[in-house]
Design an enzyme around this catalytic site. Structure first.
Site, PDB file in Angstrom:
ATOM      1  CG  PHE A 225      -1.922   1.188   1.089  1.00  7.34           C
ATOM      2  CD1 PHE A 225      -3.046   1.079   0.276  1.00  7.34           C
ATOM      3  CD2 PHE A 225      -1.690   2.406   1.720  1.00  7.34           C
ATOM      4  CE1 PHE A 225      -3.934   2.147   0.115  1.00  7.34           C
ATOM      5  CE2 PHE A 225      -2.572   3.477   1.566  1.00  7.34           C
ATOM      6  CZ  PHE A 225      -3.696   3.335   0.765  1.00  7.34           C
TER       7      PHE A 225
ATOM      8  CG  ASP B  34       5.807   3.673   1.846  1.00  8.24           C
ATOM      9  OD1 ASP B  34       5.803   4.372   2.876  1.00  8.24           O
ATOM     10  OD2 ASP B  34       4.828   3.576   1.083  1.00  8.24           O
TER      11      ASP B  34
ATOM     12  CE  LYS C 185       0.036   6.057   7.165  1.00 11.88           C
ATOM     13  NZ  LYS C 185      -1.411   6.061   7.222  1.00 11.88           N
TER      14      LYS C 185
HETATM   15  C1  LIG Z   1       3.052   2.549   3.740  1.00  3.09           C
HETATM   16  C2  LIG Z   1       2.173   3.652   3.272  1.00  3.09           C
HETATM   17  N1  LIG Z   1       2.537   4.377   2.206  1.00  3.09           N
HETATM   18  C3  LIG Z   1       1.780   5.388   1.757  1.00  3.09           C
HETATM   19  C4  LIG Z   1       0.587   5.719   2.361  1.00  3.09           C
HETATM   20  C5  LIG Z   1      -0.251   6.835   1.807  1.00  3.09           C
HETATM   21  O1  LIG Z   1      -0.257   7.920   2.648  1.00  3.09           O
HETATM   22  P1  LIG Z   1      -1.394   9.072   2.474  1.00  3.09           P
HETATM   23  O2  LIG Z   1      -2.685   8.440   2.874  1.00  3.09           O
HETATM   24  O3  LIG Z   1      -0.950  10.167   3.393  1.00  3.09           O
HETATM   25  O4  LIG Z   1      -1.362   9.464   1.036  1.00  3.09           O
HETATM   26  C6  LIG Z   1       0.177   4.985   3.478  1.00  3.09           C
HETATM   27  C7  LIG Z   1      -1.113   5.294   4.145  1.00  3.09           C
HETATM   28  O5  LIG Z   1      -1.690   4.503   4.849  1.00  3.09           O
HETATM   29  C8  LIG Z   1       0.978   3.929   3.943  1.00  3.09           C
HETATM   30  O6  LIG Z   1       0.610   3.174   4.985  1.00  3.09           O
END
Ligand SMILES: Cc1ncc(COP(=O)(O)O)c(C=O)c1O
Length: 407
Positions: free
Chosen positions: A143, A229, A258
């Site tokens: 994700f 990530d 976050k």
């Molecule tokens: C690992 C990871 N990458 C990217 C994102 C995307 O972040 P955003 O919702 O701030 O676009 C998330 C969101 O849950 C995430 O858990």
């Protein structure tokens, strides 16, 4: 303003809001530390934690003060002008996390997109990949956000069919599979391997010890970038400032989001050394709000809270207590407890029945604990890192009590 009830808040959202979420029927109006309050005044322990964003606790007084001070002073310029706030954040964050440079954006998805641009340009200008051919290796069940690029990187077929045409250039391999990575890296057009150190939305999937370290070594050997990530795993969530530090590796690029603002506003970032950051030259990338003075001021304070309140150490310790206490419940309904620090999952033996997930969330909420399934039968427990041992034990006791009367 007139006080709104839970029922009215849900009615309005259901009537006038969009359809892209199926929220649990819970309404909250206030948060403090690890607690949430509903409009009727009942208090709950929050183990959703804004999906790992409110690591410093809801409405941390230092972060609230930073917002108030900066909001009254200067909020937005655009980075075509220097602000007094960007430099101090950049210096603190890069020194803290061990990189030469930081590029700030807003959402996690934007940090992800930024890293794709860096990796692709690097592949063309440094690695010598023919233009238009660069590939990014990603893992199934990843994700990385909700943009078209993130949907393209997703292995969910339903995203590809309804939001297509998807972007080309992603190679999907299994997570936690070094042989698959080694095979995929044989393709000379690979620019990068982009991976979550723990798959959060995928159900808190923790790879085998050594996976990340060996994956990094394979990338180095194949002259491909290793992009971590850490939007969900970073900033003390797993017991270290970065989850990749558990394996002593230093990814070429790190993505943060976050908790970078303590869950108060969208702030994300890419960390990298000069050789990669210089890929993005004036005109190549940017964002009106990315790196705005308000965001920078808030992010700096949010990072300082993580460091000064020793949240990484607390996360490590409380995570161990949480996992041990859940195992001690010895509930016949629990199949597995897994995680690192305070990013944990409890897997239930509901036989794939998603309606049981909803029923369990409702029953837990009734008893004062807010928690939700990340995927069918897998509940993610990711409270604010400021949680005390007593609060961890209270939450596990609620889980135990709820499961006893749960058929
Ligand atoms: C690992 C990871 N990458 C990217 C994102 C995307 O972040 P955003 O919702 O701030 O676009 C998330 C969101 O849950 C995430 O858990």
């Amino acid at each position: 303003m007139e006080k709104i009830t839970s029922a009215h808040a849900m009615e309005l959202e259901n009537k006038y809001g969009s359809f892209n979420y199926t929220p649990l029927p819970f309404v909250f109006e206030k948060g403090e530390g690890i607690y949430l309050w509903d409009p009727e005044g009942k208090r709950y322990l929050d183990f959703v934690g804004g999906f790992s964003s409110v690591s410093q606790g809801h409405c941390h007084p230092r972060i609230v003060k930073a917002i108030q001070e900066q909001a009254a002073k200067l909020t937005l310029l655009s980075r075509v002008l220097y602000s007094t706030e960007f430099g101090p954040l950049a210096e603190y964050a890069t020194k803290l996390l061990g990189y030469q440079r930081i590029l700030t954006m807003n959402t996690g998805a934007e940090a992800f997109e930024t890293s794709l641009k860096i990796a692709r340009k690097w592949a063309y200008t440094v690695k010598g990949v023919a233009e238009g051919q660069a590939k990014i290796i990603v893992c199934r069940d990843n994700f990385h956000g909700r943009t078209i690029a993130a949907a393209s990187a997703s292995s969910k077929a339903e995203h590809h069919s309804v939001f297509g045409p998807v972007l080309p250039g992603f190679i999907h391999i299994s997570y936690n599979d070094l042989a698959a990575l080694e095979g995929a890296l044989k393709d000379p057009t690979v620019a990068a391997f982009l991976v979550e150190p723990i798959q959060g939305e995928g159900g808190v999937v923790v790879p085998a010890d050594g996976y990340l370290k060996q994956a990094f070594a394979l990338c180095e050997k194949a002259k491909a970038l290793f992009i971590a990530d850490e939007i969900q795993t970073g900033l003390a969530r797993t017991g270290k400032l970065l989850a990749t530090q558990h394996e002593g590796i230093r990814p070429h690029l790190v993505l943060l989001g976050k908790a970078l603002s303590g869950g108060t506003m969208p702030v994300s970032a890419v960390l990298a050394d000069d050789e990669f950051m210089k890929m993005l030259q004036p005109g190549d990338h940017g964002s009106t709000f990315g790196g705005n003075p308000l965001a920078c001021h808030v992010a700096l304070e949010s990072l300082k809270v993580i460091v000064e309140e020793k949240l990484a150490e607390r996360s490590e310790k409380m995570g161990q207590i949480f996992r041990a206490a859940v195992r001690d419940l010895a509930s016949p309904l629990i199949a597995e407890v897994r995680g690192k620090g305070l990013l944990n999952a409890v897997v239930f033996k509901f036989g794939g029945d998603a309606s049981k997930d909803q029923a369990l969330s409702l029953a837990l909420k009734e008893n004062g604990l807010v928690v939700k399934a990340a995927k069918t039968n897998v509940f993610r427990f990711a409270p604010p890192l400021v949680i005390s041992e007593e609060q961890v034990r209270e939450a596990v006791a609620i889980l135990g009590k709820t499961l006893k009367s749960f058929a």
